[in-house]
Scaffold this motif. Structure first.
Motif, PDB file in Angstrom:
ATOM      1  N   VAL A  52       0.844  -1.193   0.000  1.00 35.62           N
ATOM      2  CA  VAL A  52       0.000   0.000   0.000  1.00 35.62           C
ATOM      3  C   VAL A  52       0.878   1.241   0.000  1.00 35.62           C
ATOM      4  O   VAL A  52       1.755   1.382   0.856  1.00 35.62           O
ATOM      5  CB  VAL A  52      -0.930   0.039   1.232  1.00 35.62           C
ATOM      6  N   GLN A  53       0.648   2.119  -0.959  1.00 32.51           N
ATOM      7  CA  GLN A  53       1.344   3.402  -1.005  1.00 32.51           C
ATOM      8  C   GLN A  53       0.322   4.503  -0.785  1.00 32.51           C
ATOM      9  O   GLN A  53      -0.679   4.586  -1.487  1.00 32.51           O
ATOM     10  CB  GLN A  53       2.026   3.600  -2.359  1.00 32.51           C
ATOM     11  N   VAL A  54       0.563   5.330   0.227  1.00 28.93           N
ATOM     12  CA  VAL A  54      -0.360   6.393   0.600  1.00 28.93           C
ATOM     13  C   VAL A  54       0.207   7.742   0.173  1.00 28.93           C
ATOM     14  O   VAL A  54       1.368   8.049   0.436  1.00 28.93           O
ATOM     15  CB  VAL A  54      -0.630   6.390   2.116  1.00 28.93           C
ATOM     16  N   VAL A  55      -0.643   8.531  -0.480  1.00 26.74           N
ATOM     17  CA  VAL A  55      -0.268   9.876  -0.908  1.00 26.74           C
ATOM     18  C   VAL A  55      -1.101  10.875  -0.129  1.00 26.74           C
ATOM     19  O   VAL A  55      -2.332  10.879  -0.233  1.00 26.74           O
ATOM     20  CB  VAL A  55      -0.491  10.068  -2.422  1.00 26.74           C
ATOM     21  N   PHE A  56      -0.427  11.692   0.678  1.00 27.62           N
ATOM     22  CA  PHE A  56      -1.112  12.694   1.478  1.00 27.62           C
ATOM     23  C   PHE A  56      -1.338  13.954   0.646  1.00 27.62           C
ATOM     24  O   PHE A  56      -0.433  14.459  -0.009  1.00 27.62           O
ATOM     25  CB  PHE A  56      -0.275  13.053   2.713  1.00 27.62           C
ATOM     26  N   LEU A  57      -2.566  14.469   0.667  1.00 28.86           N
ATOM     27  CA  LEU A  57      -2.915  15.696  -0.048  1.00 28.86           C
ATOM     28  C   LEU A  57      -3.312  16.762   0.970  1.00 28.86           C
ATOM     29  O   LEU A  57      -4.257  16.548   1.742  1.00 28.86           O
ATOM     30  CB  LEU A  57      -4.078  15.451  -1.011  1.00 28.86           C
ATOM     31  N   PRO A  58      -2.630  17.887   1.014  1.00 28.32           N
ATOM     32  CA  PRO A  58      -3.002  18.940   1.965  1.00 28.32           C
ATOM     33  C   PRO A  58      -4.325  19.577   1.586  1.00 28.32           C
ATOM     34  O   PRO A  58      -4.748  19.539   0.427  1.00 28.32           O
ATOM     35  CB  PRO A  58      -1.855  19.945   1.834  1.00 28.32           C
ATOM     36  N   ARG A  59      -4.987  20.155   2.568  1.00 23.90           N
ATOM     37  CA  ARG A  59      -6.275  20.801   2.313  1.00 23.90           C
ATOM     38  C   ARG A  59      -6.144  21.937   1.305  1.00 23.90           C
ATOM     39  O   ARG A  59      -7.096  22.255   0.584  1.00 23.90           O
ATOM     40  CB  ARG A  59      -6.864  21.329   3.615  1.00 23.90           C
ATOM     41  N   SER A  60      -4.974  22.541   1.232  1.00 22.45           N
ATOM     42  CA  SER A  60      -4.776  23.651   0.291  1.00 22.45           C
ATOM     43  C   SER A  60      -4.802  23.198  -1.159  1.00 22.45           C
ATOM     44  O   SER A  60      -4.856  24.013  -2.073  1.00 22.45           O
ATOM     45  CB  SER A  60      -3.444  24.352   0.575  1.00 22.45           C
ATOM     46  N   ALA A  61      -4.772  21.888  -1.404  1.00 23.74           N
ATOM     47  CA  ALA A  61      -4.798  21.381  -2.778  1.00 23.74           C
ATOM     48  C   ALA A  61      -6.185  21.478  -3.384  1.00 23.74           C
ATOM     49  O   ALA A  61      -6.329  21.358  -4.601  1.00 23.74           O
ATOM     50  CB  ALA A  61      -4.312  19.933  -2.813  1.00 23.74           C
ATOM     51  N   GLY A  62      -7.210  21.687  -2.578  1.00 19.80           N
ATOM     52  CA  GLY A  62      -8.573  21.757  -3.087  1.00 19.80           C
ATOM     53  C   GLY A  62      -9.461  20.759  -2.379  1.00 19.80           C
ATOM     54  O   GLY A  62      -9.009  19.983  -1.541  1.00 19.80           O
ATOM     55  N   GLY A  63     -10.731  20.782  -2.707  1.00 18.18           N
ATOM     56  CA  GLY A  63     -11.685  19.906  -2.046  1.00 18.18           C
ATOM     57  C   GLY A  63     -11.971  18.655  -2.843  1.00 18.18           C
ATOM     58  O   GLY A  63     -11.194  18.238  -3.699  1.00 18.18           O
ATOM     59  N   HIS A  64     -13.118  18.054  -2.557  1.00 23.75           N
ATOM     60  CA  HIS A  64     -13.529  16.783  -3.164  1.00 23.75           C
ATOM     61  C   HIS A  64     -14.098  17.062  -4.553  1.00 23.75           C
ATOM     62  O   HIS A  64     -15.295  16.924  -4.807  1.00 23.75           O
ATOM     63  CB  HIS A  64     -14.585  16.146  -2.252  1.00 23.75           C
ATOM     64  N   THR A  65     -13.221  17.462  -5.472  1.00 16.41           N
ATOM     65  CA  THR A  65     -13.652  17.874  -6.805  1.00 16.41           C
ATOM     66  C   THR A  65     -12.690  17.351  -7.867  1.00 16.41           C
ATOM     67  O   THR A  65     -11.597  16.866  -7.569  1.00 16.41           O
ATOM     68  CB  THR A  65     -13.698  19.410  -6.922  1.00 16.41           C
ATOM     69  N   MET A  66     -13.108  17.496  -9.125  1.00 19.15           N
ATOM     70  CA  MET A  66     -12.271  17.103 -10.252  1.00 19.15           C
ATOM     71  C   MET A  66     -10.962  17.886 -10.276  1.00 19.15           C
ATOM     72  O   MET A  66      -9.934  17.377 -10.733  1.00 19.15           O
ATOM     73  CB  MET A  66     -13.020  17.323 -11.563  1.00 19.15           C
ATOM     74  N   ALA A  67     -11.000  19.127  -9.773  1.00 22.88           N
ATOM     75  CA  ALA A  67      -9.785  19.947  -9.769  1.00 22.88           C
ATOM     76  C   ALA A  67      -8.707  19.330  -8.887  1.00 22.88           C
ATOM     77  O   ALA A  67      -7.518  19.558  -9.093  1.00 22.88           O
ATOM     78  CB  ALA A  67     -10.114  21.359  -9.276  1.00 22.88           C
ATOM     79  N   LEU A  68      -9.099  18.536  -7.897  1.00 26.39           N
ATOM     80  CA  LEU A  68      -8.135  17.842  -7.046  1.00 26.39           C
ATOM     81  C   LEU A  68      -7.620  16.579  -7.724  1.00 26.39           C
ATOM     82  O   LEU A  68      -6.438  16.241  -7.629  1.00 26.39           O
ATOM     83  CB  LEU A  68      -8.795  17.489  -5.715  1.00 26.39           C
ATOM     84  N   TRP A  69      -8.499  15.876  -8.424  1.00 29.62           N
ATOM     85  CA  TRP A  69      -8.140  14.559  -8.961  1.00 29.62           C
ATOM     86  C   TRP A  69      -7.434  14.630 -10.312  1.00 29.62           C
ATOM     87  O   TRP A  69      -6.608  13.766 -10.606  1.00 29.62           O
ATOM     88  CB  TRP A  69      -9.398  13.696  -9.072  1.00 29.62           C
ATOM     89  N   GLU A  70      -7.748  15.618 -11.119  1.00 30.14           N
ATOM     90  CA  GLU A  70      -7.134  15.684 -12.452  1.00 30.14           C
ATOM     91  C   GLU A  70      -5.603  15.718 -12.398  1.00 30.14           C
ATOM     92  O   GLU A  70      -4.943  14.981 -13.151  1.00 30.14           O
ATOM     93  CB  GLU A  70      -7.664  16.899 -13.221  1.00 30.14           C
ATOM     94  N   PRO A  71      -4.965  16.525 -11.518  1.00 31.99           N
ATOM     95  CA  PRO A  71      -3.497  16.521 -11.476  1.00 31.99           C
ATOM     96  C   PRO A  71      -2.892  15.225 -10.951  1.00 31.99           C
ATOM     97  O   PRO A  71      -1.681  15.030 -11.042  1.00 31.99           O
ATOM     98  CB  PRO A  71      -3.172  17.696 -10.530  1.00 31.99           C
ATOM     99  N   GLN A  72      -3.709  14.336 -10.394  1.00 29.58           N
ATOM    100  CA  GLN A  72      -3.182  13.087  -9.859  1.00 29.58           C
ATOM    101  C   GLN A  72      -3.112  11.965 -10.897  1.00 29.58           C
ATOM    102  O   GLN A  72      -2.585  10.889 -10.613  1.00 29.58           O
ATOM    103  CB  GLN A  72      -4.053  12.625  -8.688  1.00 29.58           C
TER     104      GLN A  72
END
Length: 402
Positions: A339-359
């Motif tokens: 299992v590899q966990v990637v931590f995303l800070p709150r400043s990256a955005g909320g539960h939206t496509m804008a958060l997931w697209e760069p991933q």
């Protein structure tokens, strides 16, 4: 007219302009009794408000691909022809190798973003095992038609949207094929076949990617019927070695669950802001009883497994939005599960496509390493939001964060 089509959007724009012009032109020119004038003016205001709300909704829906068609929006679409009890393995005792190959005809997929990066194709598949009939989108990597690769079999990633959500969101909003095409050409990312099947199969509910006798066999649709069709029509690697599944939000939950439950069908899973307990999605059929919740919770499946499944999991999340669920899976995992966990800070955005697209790119670089292609160190050039959204892939660094 199609809910997500250009003609419907243009019609709403015209109606909104008309609704705006009517009060300006007629407000003081209305004749007749006071009650009639008041009613006419009220109707004009309601018309203006209604067209404005409808236009905003369609713009938001087209951007995020929440509802694919009118059936999804109105809760009338049913893609389940039958839902027999298929047993624990989801095959109903059917000898899959004795079933005839599933030959399909594909056509170019229509809609924004679907013709980019070589184009996405679509077919309507009737699942021989699941009893589901729905569309499946497929994108082929640039190497697929090159002479040097004519005998090569390609790894596959099955892409799952959230709920509500359309399979097309991975291509329209996430731009997965557009982001990955140049990286596949350069060798930074392995040449994957991308497969996006419909996951909204019943009106008004999330199936939780589960098999529920008498209701739906969504698990068998995704993990049996769709892979069999892809391997019968394309030069795809066999399961589980060449197969992975990826999703965001509810799709991330499904991706993790499918990989943990079926290590004979998937080698890896990517979950972006996913969860473990189905209760996190109240519209999910799997949240409606303690038994279904337990049967479809990847954390519990991992803990109760007699033999740790040989799967690799890539999990990203923010505090209180996927991160804690990812860390719970990491703590429960035993080799050969990784299992590899990637931590995303709150400043990256909320539960939206804008958060997931760069991933998308970091996740596929990780998948490429599993497929035998070792990408170079990712470039740090780009926007601050994209850098934040890609998070940190270091389990040690992630563990230090709250």
């Amino acid at each position: 007219m199609s809910l997500t089509g250009t003609p419907f959007l243009c019609t709403l724009i015209v109606l909104s302009l008309v609704a705006l012009a009517l009060p300006l032109a007629l407000w003081s020119r209305i004749r007749g009794p006071r009650a009639l004038r008041a009613l006419a003016r009220m109707l004009m205001l309601v018309f203006a408000q209604g067209t404005a709300v409808a236009l905003v909704f369609v713009l938001v829906n087209n951007q995020n691909m929440l509802y694919d068609d009118w059936g999804d929006l109105l809760g009338t679409g049913n893609h389940v022809q039958q839902a027999a009890d298929l047993g624990p393995d989801g095959t109903g005792g059917i000898a899959l190798n004795e079933l005839p190959p599933v030959r399909q005809t594909f056509s170019p997929a229509l809609g924004p973003g679907m013709s980019a990066a070589g184009g996405v194709r679509v077919t309507r598949l009737t699942g021989q095992v699941s009893g589901v009939r729905a569309e499946v989108y497929v994108w082929l990597p640039p190497q697929y038609h090159e002479p040097a690769y004519r005998h090569h079999k390609f790894p596959v990633v099955e892409l799952l949207p959230g709920y509500p959500g359309s399979a097309r969101a991975w291509f329209k909003t996430m731009r997965a094929h557009e982001q990955l095409l140049p990286l596949m050409r350069s060798g930074r990312v392995a040449p994957f076949i991308l497969v996006a099947p419909r996951t909204t199969l019943l009106p008004g509910v999330d199936t939780g990617c589960a098999n529920i006798p008498g209701k739906v066999n969504a698990d068998s649709w995704l993990s049996v019927d769709v892979p069999r069709m892809v391997m019968a029509n394309f030069r795809a690697q066999p399961a589980p070695r060449g197969w992975a599944v990826a999703g965001y939000s509810a799709g991330g939950h499904c991706a993790t669950k499918l990989a943990v439950a079926h290590p004979d069908r998937y080698r890896a899973a990517v979950s972006l802001s996913g969860y473990n307990d189905p209760i996190a999605e109240h519209a999910s059929l799997t949240s409606r009883s303690p038994e279904l919740r337990a049967e479809n919770d990847p954390y519990l499946l991992l803990r109760k497994a007699r033999t740790p499944p040989p799967v690799a999991l890539y999990l990203s999340g923010q505090p209180h939005d996927g991160y804690e669920a990812a860390m719970a899976l990491k703590q429960a995992a035993k080799a050969p599960t990784s299992v590899q966990v990637v931590f995303l800070p709150r400043s990256a955005g909320g539960h939206t496509m804008a958060l997931w697209e760069p991933q998308v790119v970091p996740a596929f670089e990780w998948l490429s390493r599993l497929a035998g292609t070792t990408p170079p160190v990712p470039s740090t050039v780009g926007s601050r939001r994209a850098a934040l959204a890609s998070g940190t892939a270091s389990p040690v660094a992630a563990a230090r964060r709250p």
